[in-house]
Design a protein around this motif. Structure first.
Motif, short mmCIF file in Angstrom:
data_model
loop_
_atom_site.label_atom_id
_atom_site.label_comp_id
_atom_site.label_asym_id
_atom_site.label_seq_id
_atom_site.Cartn_x
_atom_site.Cartn_y
_atom_site.Cartn_z
N TYR A 47 -23.04 -3.83 -13.74
CA TYR A 47 -23.10 -4.37 -12.38
C TYR A 47 -23.60 -3.33 -11.39
O TYR A 47 -24.50 -3.57 -10.59
N THR B 295 -17.32 -1.57 -18.78
CA THR B 295 -18.69 -2.01 -19.08
C THR B 295 -19.27 -2.82 -17.92
O THR B 295 -20.43 -2.65 -17.54
N ALA B 296 -18.44 -3.71 -17.36
CA ALA B 296 -18.91 -4.50 -16.23
C ALA B 296 -19.36 -3.58 -15.11
O ALA B 296 -20.40 -3.81 -14.48
N THR C 51 -19.04 -3.27 -27.35
CA THR C 51 -18.94 -2.64 -26.03
C THR C 51 -19.97 -1.52 -25.91
O THR C 51 -20.65 -1.39 -24.89
N VAL D 284 -13.73 -3.95 -20.85
CA VAL D 284 -14.56 -4.94 -20.16
C VAL D 284 -14.85 -4.50 -18.73
O VAL D 284 -15.99 -4.55 -18.27
N LEU D 285 -13.81 -4.02 -18.05
CA LEU D 285 -14.03 -3.59 -16.66
C LEU D 285 -14.97 -2.40 -16.61
O LEU D 285 -15.85 -2.33 -15.74
#
Lengths: 504, 510
Positions: free
Chosen positions: B299, B294-295, B420, B291-292
């Protein structure tokens, strides 16, 4: 040769370094009188007394090295001829050597009495060495007084300077106050165990003969007394003022070796004497260490006076060293010795640079005075940067290895929370150490402050060179130092065990 | 070639030379006068690069273990060794570092104008730290080198940087230090864990043998992952990076982007996965890291799209690219990790080149705002060509190195975590969305500013700097197999360890 203490001569041999230094201190004192008072104009030969005193330190160092060849036998309950004592002596002798090397220019500038100044440094060192070398609380107390009284006088030595006078008085009052705690603690421990000898105290505690209530109060009072001496928070109030006001060479000397001596005695009393009941003082030590590390490092962030900043830094280092005492094992104790050795070199080294920059009357202590130092005096700035990196505990310097050593001990003892506090406060300390570095290298000097011509006398160069050599040497090849410190710690801990077995 | 290398016992000295050569060069620079310092530094690093090329041939393809390994006790009392060695993962990091060094130094000749001697001395010291990090096979030695890279970089940003240089330098330093010191506590824990009956050891292989319970693994994973995530930087620990990049002088930015960030992902591969196999495939851990990652990809791409300052834009693209590496690694598949490694190499080359080109533009116009340029393709065609190829490689156009890496990383992620992979793939599209308008604003549009009309094209020195980088982007894009086959056995060994090593039993008393 075995020291079996069958004749008084053996006692003299065991104390040879101390005796050499005491006699030499008297010689320096007399030489100072012969040379004439401070009021006479400075002459070409000034500074010789410092060199004379340094020769004495060297002689004591030889004596100390010679003691390594002797096998200490049974018989002495008062004098400890163990490796711990001898290692501690190296620390004090190094501190004395460096302090003597950085002081002559200052003493001459301020027209202080050379003989007395250098003799007092030697006498204070004798006190420290005795503190590290005895197994008896009374002798520890006496040695502490020898050291402290010399240090009180030294910090107020520049009596024409109100700050120095204030520093001396403050140090004296608070020092006397804390000594009271220590003495009362000794009395209560004596009452509880029937002895002032650390081995017999441990024996009494081990056999359950000690009076528990009295003993615990006594231990707490002793802990407070030592906490004052090592300037652990919340007993640190005197430190910043005294360190700021005292003449810089004296501050350098005090912040390194007076603290070291207090720690050495602290370690011996608590590890040998009270090692059997760690639960009675573990919490005190833990909180002292944690509070000292956190508060000192945070307050240091706000300092703009370099001497004050280093005062808080030295308080913070007391916190790191307390971790070693709380860990209560051989690695941590060895770490304590190793760290104190490195700390002595890097701290006095840093003060040496400050002394060079601070100007004739020590008026240039603001951080902004360091702006552009890297461009004006690159050699000084490089030295200070090395000392600061070592104080911060950066790899490649002795400070790093010292921190690793203590952390290893803490890890072995399972002090994980304290270890995390240790490293996080170390990060905080990076900020203020780096701040000096960025003033030196990344800022330009303001036009208006015309920089004083900085002079670096020969002995000062010697001191800085030696300090850099120790800091880098122990940072890159710590192996020998580590073994040596381990032998010292083993000496302390097994000597304690031996006494337990041998005492009647 | 191989026999020649054998004849000179290449394997036995190469790593030591690569680590300590830069330090010898530093002393040489310090002894010579200011004027010649740049040339001396360039000569040394070029020579070291040429020597390092021998690694390509002397490296045994198919061997997953450490090669050219050597170990002598350093601090015997603590079980610390001076142990060096490389495997298929570190080989490319070492080569990349050796390749970047002379280019960076050559690229700084016009940018660095004051205190040159100190600058080159610090760059060389940094190089020693970098190679040390990638070759150390002892945790304490690794830590020493890891921290050693901080100090020179602090001074490089702080002394030669832009207006807010001190802020950026201190932020960089403190951020990194928080992580690495907590890792130090973790290292000491591992040391204590190896102690068992006898003496503890910091040697990499000894620590691999330590058995850790799940709980221990998770805590230690957290300590190590924090240090490396800050270095990578993984979203949300990335805030130091744009500041450091914008304020750093060009050579500082190049080394930072091309090499220093890789230490983080290298740490993931070298330490996190093999040391804490159970924690690394723990579902929660994998989810958090994916998640981090991909974020960060999404972002950073959005933030990059609105940056007027080209250098800041490229800084954010680094965050996005490193996100691909992280998801590739934590997909825990062969393709994913290999893809991540190729992204590391490709990002090192293309982002390094982008920073160099921006530095060249800055030297000409003293601005990095894209709005200040426009139509440069007409006055500086060579520069335009270099920028276009580099930008395309950075986006990941097929035929460039960026494509190989990102494609493999996404493919590997898709095998285990399809959702993902789909989200992360959008990052590739966003990359075009931020990079191409930047190229357009700088190179095309109207040539409407008078200052830009007389802008000189690349000099011979600048062509010499950029051409090997551009060539590599294309060579790796077209023929990645020699690289992949060298890293594959080592990656497989890590994966096998992760998938087959169960955690130790929980101790009864905890």
């Amino acid at each position: 040769m075995t020291l079996d203490f069958s004749t008084p001569a053996h006692y003299l041999l065991a104390l040879l370094p101390e005796i050499v230094l005491s006699v030499w201190g008297t010689v320096v004192l007399l030489a100072g009188v012969w040379k004439g008072g401070a009021t006479s104009a400075p002459r070409a030969g000034s500074g010789n007394l410092a060199v004379l005193a340094m020769v004495g330190v060297l002689a004591a160092a030889f004596a100390n090295g010679w003691l390594y060849g002797l096998t200490p036998g049974q018989g002495s309950t008062m004098i400890a001829v163990d490796r711990f004592h001898l290692f501690a002596n190296w620390i004090f002798l190094l501190a004395a050597m460096l302090a003597l090397a950085i002081s002559p220019a200052y003493v001459r500038r301020q027209r202080l009495q050379e003989g007395e100044f250098h003799a007092l440094v030697l006498f204070a060192t004798v006190g420290m060495m005795l503190m590290g070398g005895t197994r008896d609380l009374i002798v520890i107390f006496l040695a502490l007084e020898v050291m402290s009284i010399s240090a009180y006088v030294l910090s107020g030595f520049n009596r024409r300077d109100p700050k120095s006078a204030e520093s001396g008085l403050k140090y004296f009052l608070l020092g006397a106050f804390s000594t009271g705690f220590l003495l009362y603690g000794i009395a209560l421990v004596y009452g509880a165990t029937g002895s002032t000898n650390l081995g017999l105290i441990a024996l009494a505690i081990g056999s359950g003969a000690a009076v528990a209530g009295l003993l615990h109060v006594g231990i707490a009072l002793l802990a407070i007394g030592f906490a004052f001496k090592v300037s652990a928070i919340p007993f640190h109030m005197w430190t910043p003022d005294v360190y700021e006001g005292a003449p810089s060479p004296v501050t350098a000397f005090m912040s390194a070796s007076v603290k070291a001596a207090a720690f050495i005695a602290f370690a011996r009393v608590f590890l040998v004497g009270f090692g059997g009941i760690p639960e009675s003082w573990y919490a005190i030590g833990w909180w002292l260490a944690a509070l000292t590390m956190v508060i000192a490092n945070v307050i240091a962030l706000a300092q703009t006076n370099v001497k004050r900043l280093l005062a808080y830094s030295s308080i913070a280092h007391a916190g790191y060293l307390l971790v070693a005492i709380v860990a209560l094992n051989q690695n941590a104790t060895a770490g304590l010795l190793f760290y104190l050795l490195v700390y002595t070199a890097m701290n006095i080294g840093a003060f040496a640079v400050i002394l060079c920059v601070s100007g004739h009357g020590e008026e240039r202590l603001g951080l902004h005075r360091y702006a552009g130092l890297g461009a004006r005096h690159p050699a000084l700035a490089v030295c200070l940067t090395i000392f600061l990196l070592s104080l911060a505990g950066f790899p490649g310097t002795g400070g790093f290895m010292g921190k690793i050593f203590i952390l290893q001990g803490a890890a072995e003892a399972g002090l994980w929370t304290l270890s995390v506090v240790f490293v996080l406060t170390t990060v905080v300390s990076y900020y203020y150490y780096l701040r000096i570095a960025w003033y030196m290298w990344m800022r330009e000097a303001a036009e208006s402050d015309e920089p004083d011509p900085v002079t670096v006398p020969l002995t000062m160069r010697f001191a800085m060179g030696a300090a850099v050599a120790v800091v880098i040497g122990l940072g890159v090849f710590p192996g020998g130092g580590v073994e040596f410190a381990r032998a010292g710690a083993e000496g302390l801990l097994t000597a304690g065990a031996l006494l337990l077995g041998a005492a009647p | 070639m191989t026999s020649l290398l054998q004849a000179v016992a290449f394997d036995s000295w190469i790593l030591h030379v690569l680590v300590w050569g830069p330090m010898a060069a530093m002393l040489h620079v310090l002894l010579e006068d200011e004027e010649r310092s740049g040339h001396i530094a360039f000569g040394w690093t070029l020579a070291l690069f040429v020597v390092s090329l021998g690694l390509w041939w002397s490296f045994t393809v198919g061997d997953p273990g450490f090669q050219m390994a050597s170990s002598v006790p350093w601090i015997e009392a603590w079980g610390v060794h001076y142990a060096l060695g490389i495997d298929g993962i570190s080989l490319f990091m070492v080569l990349l570092s050796c390749f970047t060094a002379p280019i960076t130094i050559l690229g700084s000749f016009r940018y660095i104008t004051r205190r040159r001697k100190s600058f080159y001395a610090l760059m060389l010291l940094l190089q020693t730290g970098i190679i040390g990090v990638f070759t150390a096979m002892d945790l304490m030695l690794f830590y020493v080198f890891f921290e050693l890279t901080l100090v020179p970089m602090y001074f490089i940003v702080g002394v030669w940087g832009g207006k807010r240089r001190i802020y950026a330098a201190v932020k960089f330093f403190l951020y990194t230090a928080v992580g690495s010191l907590l890792m130090l506590v973790g290292i000491l824990y591992l040391y204590a864990a190896t102690a068992g009956a006898g003496d503890g050891s910091f040697a990499y292989l000894d620590i691999l043998g330590a058995s850790l319970s799940m709980r221990e693994q998770l805590w230690l994973f957290a300590a190590f992952a924090l240090a490396f995530s800050i270095k990578v930087p993984l979203f949300p620990f990335h805030t130091w990076l744009p500041d450091a990049h914008v304020e750093a002088p060009t050579p500082g930015s190049v080394v930072l982007a091309a090499i220093l960030l890789k230490m983080g992902t290298y740490g993931f591969l070298r330490f996190l996965l093999p040391f804490f196999p159970a924690a690394s495939q723990h579902p929660s851990v994998v989810t958090v890291m994916l998640v981090l990652g991909t974020a960060g990809i999404v972002y950073a791409a959005w933030v990059a799209a609105v940056q007027p300052d080209a250098k800041k834009l490229v800084a954010y693209t680094s965050v996005a690219h490193m996100g691909f590496v992280v998801i590739g690694i934590f997909a825990l598949t062969l393709n994913g990790i290999q893809g991540g490694l190729v992204v590391m190499i490709s990002h090192g080359i293309s982002t390094g080149a982008l920073f160099l080109i921006l530095g060249m533009l800055y030297e000409r116009r003293h601005t990095r705002l894209t709005g200040e340029f426009g139509g440069l393709a007409r006055v500086a065609p060579m520069l335009a060509l270099a920028l276009v190829i580099t930008a395309l490689a950075s986006i990941g156009l097929p035929g460039t190195s960026g494509f190989v890496g990102e494609f493999l990383a996404l493919l590997g992620t898709f095998e285990t975590h399809p959702v993902t992979a789909v989200i992360a793939t959008s990052g590739v599209i966003f990359a075009a969305y931020y990079m191409l308008p930047m190229v357009q604003r700088v190179l095309f549009n109207e040539l409407d500013r008078e200052e830009n009309r007389s802008m000189p094209d690349l000099s011979r020195r600048e062509i010499f700097i950029l051409s090997p980088m551009v060539a590599l982007m294309i060579v790796i894009g077209v023929a990645p197999t020699p690289i992949l086959e060298r890293m594959e056995p080592s990656v497989e060994a890590i994966l096998e360890r992760v998938h087959t090593t169960p955690p130790a039993e929980e101790p009864a008393d905890s």
